[in-house]
Scaffold this active site. Sequence first.
Site, PDB file in Angstrom:
ATOM      1  N   HIS A 130      36.764  48.378  33.555  1.00  0.00           N
ATOM      2  CA  HIS A 130      35.895  47.383  34.181  1.00  0.00           C
ATOM      3  C   HIS A 130      36.705  46.269  34.818  1.00  0.00           C
ATOM      4  O   HIS A 130      37.933  46.334  34.886  1.00  0.00           O
ATOM      5  CB  HIS A 130      34.864  46.855  33.173  1.00  0.00           C
ATOM      6  CG  HIS A 130      35.446  46.146  31.985  1.00  0.00           C
ATOM      7  ND1 HIS A 130      35.986  44.881  32.049  1.00  0.00           N
ATOM      8  CD2 HIS A 130      35.551  46.532  30.689  1.00  0.00           C
ATOM      9  CE1 HIS A 130      36.379  44.507  30.857  1.00  0.00           C
ATOM     10  NE2 HIS A 130      36.146  45.493  30.001  1.00  0.00           N
ATOM     11  N   CYS A 142      39.020  47.746  26.106  1.00  0.00           N
ATOM     12  CA  CYS A 142      38.864  48.391  27.409  1.00  0.00           C
ATOM     13  C   CYS A 142      40.117  48.196  28.265  1.00  0.00           C
ATOM     14  O   CYS A 142      41.069  47.541  27.858  1.00  0.00           O
ATOM     15  CB  CYS A 142      37.668  47.786  28.147  1.00  0.00           C
ATOM     16  SG  CYS A 142      36.094  48.025  27.298  1.00  0.00           S
TER      17      CYS A 142
END
Length: 168
Positions: A130, A142
Amino acid sequence: MRPKPGDRSRGILVAGKYVLQCSLGKGGISAFKREGDGATPLAKMRLLYGFMRGDKGALPATGLRLTRIGKADGWCDAPRNANYNRKVRLPFCQSHEKMWRDDGLYNVCIVMDWNIRPRRRNGGSAIFFHLARPGYLPTEGCIALKRSDMALILPHLSDRTVIRVLRA
């Protein structure tokens, strides 16, 4: 902004011919990823599909299947729930991530092939690719890129793309 020596939450993303600076989990990179450890998995991960906020401007075309995020979209991170590491509809009574975020991190959010098939309880959930916070602040596990780098590589990504990260 260059990472400080020993900054475990900064990395280098390798995707095909692209080598880009990225944010990693606050727990650094781990070969033994566990739910809630804040680490980015040490793995080569295929990009599966993604989400985007349609109200935040157009993005370049991509070979990935992207769908619009809605305010009722969430992602289950409750290991004992049957929906663990899956998209869910909100309200949802178990622990979850909200996909519609005010901070813009999920304006582009790509699901990576981590603990998807098979799913292992406590193996880690919501491991996404992301957008990064300003200054490449750490993620919860992430991999995150600044918006301009994401826009640069999106047209070259598909569900056959495999990414890996290295420590910076």
